[in-house]
Scaffold this motif. Structure first.
Motif, PDB file in Angstrom:
ATOM      1  N   PRO A  67       0.800  -1.238   0.000  1.00 65.36           N
ATOM      2  CA  PRO A  67       0.000   0.000   0.000  1.00 65.36           C
ATOM      3  C   PRO A  67       0.831   1.285   0.000  1.00 65.36           C
ATOM      4  O   PRO A  67       0.253   2.373  -0.012  1.00 65.36           O
ATOM      5  CB  PRO A  67      -0.820  -0.104   1.299  1.00 65.36           C
ATOM      6  CG  PRO A  67      -0.574  -1.458   1.849  1.00 65.36           C
ATOM      7  CD  PRO A  67       0.710  -1.921   1.292  1.00 65.36           C
ATOM      8  N   LEU A  82      -1.183   4.348  -1.579  1.00 72.57           N
ATOM      9  CA  LEU A  82      -1.932   5.003  -0.507  1.00 72.57           C
ATOM     10  C   LEU A  82      -1.047   5.844   0.404  1.00 72.57           C
ATOM     11  O   LEU A  82      -1.260   7.051   0.548  1.00 72.57           O
ATOM     12  CB  LEU A  82      -2.674   3.950   0.325  1.00 72.57           C
ATOM     13  CG  LEU A  82      -3.478   4.473   1.520  1.00 72.57           C
ATOM     14  CD1 LEU A  82      -4.611   5.370   1.042  1.00 72.57           C
ATOM     15  CD2 LEU A  82      -4.017   3.310   2.347  1.00 72.57           C
ATOM     16  N   PRO A 118      -3.418  -1.171   4.334  1.00 68.91           N
ATOM     17  CA  PRO A 118      -3.770   0.255   4.405  1.00 68.91           C
ATOM     18  C   PRO A 118      -3.951   0.755   5.833  1.00 68.91           C
ATOM     19  O   PRO A 118      -3.491   1.837   6.183  1.00 68.91           O
ATOM     20  CB  PRO A 118      -5.080   0.316   3.613  1.00 68.91           C
ATOM     21  CG  PRO A 118      -4.971  -0.797   2.626  1.00 68.91           C
ATOM     22  CD  PRO A 118      -4.273  -1.899   3.374  1.00 68.91           C
ATOM     23  N   THR A 127      -1.080   3.380   7.299  1.00 74.82           N
ATOM     24  CA  THR A 127      -1.568   4.730   7.577  1.00 74.82           C
ATOM     25  C   THR A 127      -1.503   5.039   9.074  1.00 74.82           C
ATOM     26  O   THR A 127      -1.200   6.166   9.474  1.00 74.82           O
ATOM     27  CB  THR A 127      -3.010   4.919   7.071  1.00 74.82           C
ATOM     28  OG1 THR A 127      -3.852   3.885   7.601  1.00 74.82           O
ATOM     29  CG2 THR A 127      -3.056   4.904   5.559  1.00 74.82           C
TER      30      THR A 127
END
Length: 410
Positions: A223, A227, A355, A359
């Motif tokens: 990711p 992302l 993700p 994050t």
């Protein structure tokens, strides 16, 4: 015999990766703007779908072992095409989840069946090199597909987005036709002949299962480009937002040009583990460089991000080459589809949980989150050594390739 199967596998990979590239860059807007699904529901639906896909990878891999990898791969490519075409008819959340689950299941099973097919057709000593060429082909196809998808984005109409889905479905039909041209094979093995009745042998193979888990940790890098880095660039640095697309292009071109060369260093268990350990250290260096971009102005941040991305793609290519060698070399020949299906769940786990993990670490912890991610990668890479040696203790390495026995086709 190896050359022709290799070319056909590469062409099949190119066909579906072109469709995938176009789909990846346009699907979010299609589902939200054309199918009129809320972004949160799209995210939830895809999480549920890929979770389901990770569960059925092993059963579909076993189907490839029992019924033959070529026929299974062809059917799953057709199922993928059907799922993509069905997206054109989706108008509600439930229908979206069902269709996305079919898509994820077909994709997971197709990956396992193709790996089993490659193992049946290609000698063991040539598999890592061919996988590297297939990975280069994949990235080249994704780049071409992304360019086509970019054209649809510039048009921005419902018809353009539907055209991308139709193209993706067509690409998987072409993939199925190319796979059908491969020779049908029947791998004669003791386990298959005995009909030992084990339903989930890979789950009882604890060292291999642990290797798959460690590989899933290393795949948390997935990711980053799609992302984490775009969000990091816009929220934590002064670099322009378009830098994210530039880093994606850098990654794609590097893998296309250098993955085969990187894989040449991997010839067995020892070299695979050496490359994996090196990949962990390079990934730590990449994360440390990314952490230095915190709060930097445009051009200093951009330079730092490019250096970090260059290190990241080196680690990616090394990790891929090493994990390919372990996933094939430590899997029983008679259960290659089942084992590849299980090992491949690392991708779906990374897509599902990655993700949230990256994050939380990066945007929540900042520079220290980058260092934590890098250290996690190093620990996972080094842990693969003792686990792989334990898995190999009862299996000679390298394993001679079983010669495929052609099945007469009337």
């Amino acid at each position: 015999m190896t050359n022709r199967p290799g070319r056909l596998l590469a062409l099949a990979q190119l066909a579906n990766s072109i469709g995938d590239g176009a789909y990846y860059v346009t699907s979010a807007l299609y589902f939200t703007q054309v199918a009129h699904l809320a972004p949160a529901r799209v995210g939830l639906g895809l999480t549920l779908a890929w979770g389901f896909g990770s569960l059925v990878g092993v059963p579909l891999g076993r189907l490839a072992d029992r019924r033959g990898p070529r026929g299974t791969a062809v059917l799953l490519a057709l199922a993928t095409a059907a799922a993509i075409a069905t997206f054109l008819l989706v108008s509600g959340f439930v229908a979206f989840v069902v269709t996305a689950s079919l898509y994820a299941a077909a994709q997971s099973g197709l990956a396992a069946a193709r790996q089993a097919l490659l193992a049946a057709l290609v000698p063991a000593e040539e598999r890592t090199g061919l996988l590297a060429r297939l990975q280069s082909t994949l990235n080249g196809g994704l780049a071409m597909g992304a360019a086509l998808g970019g054209g649809a984005l510039s048009v921005g109409t419902a018809a353009a987005y539907r055209g991308v889905l139709a193209l993706d479905a067509l690409c998987f039909l072409v993939c199925a036709l190319l796979l059908l041209r491969l020779p049908a094979v029947k791998v004669m093995t003791a386990g298959a002949a005995a009909g030992d009745g084990r339903r989930t042998a890979v789950l009882g193979d604890r060292p291999y299962a642990l290797l798959a888990l460690l590989n899933a940790v290393l795949l948390l890098r997935l990711p980053l480009l799609s992302l984490a880095l775009p969000l990091w660039i816009t929220e934590r640095t002064g670099a322009p937002a378009w830098l994210a697309s530039g880093l994606f292009v850098l990654n794609t071109l590097a893998v296309t040009l250098f993955q085969v060369r990187t894989a040449r260093a991997v010839t067995g268990l020892g070299s695979a583990l050496k490359v994996l350990r090196r990949s962990g250290l390079v990934m730590l260096a990449s994360c440390a460089v990314f952490a230095l971009s915190t709060g930097r102005s445009a051009w200093p941040a951009a330079v730092i991000m490019v250096v970090g991305a260059a290190l990241q793609v080196v680690a990616e290519m090394q990790q891929s080459a090493g994990s390919w060698q372990l996933s094939f070399g430590l899997a029983p020949a008679d259960r290659m589809g089942e084992y590849q299906g299980f090992f491949g769940t690392g991708v779906t786990v990374a897509r599902t949980l990655g993700p949230l993990v990256v994050t939380t670490l990066l945007l929540g912890w900042g520079a220290s989150g980058w260092l934590a991610l890098g250290l996690l990668m190093v620990l996972a890479a080094y842990a693969m050594g003792p686990v792989a040696r334990r898995a190999a203790a009862g299996r000679p390495m390298p394993r001679p390739a079983a010669e495929p026995v052609p099945v007469p086709v009337n």
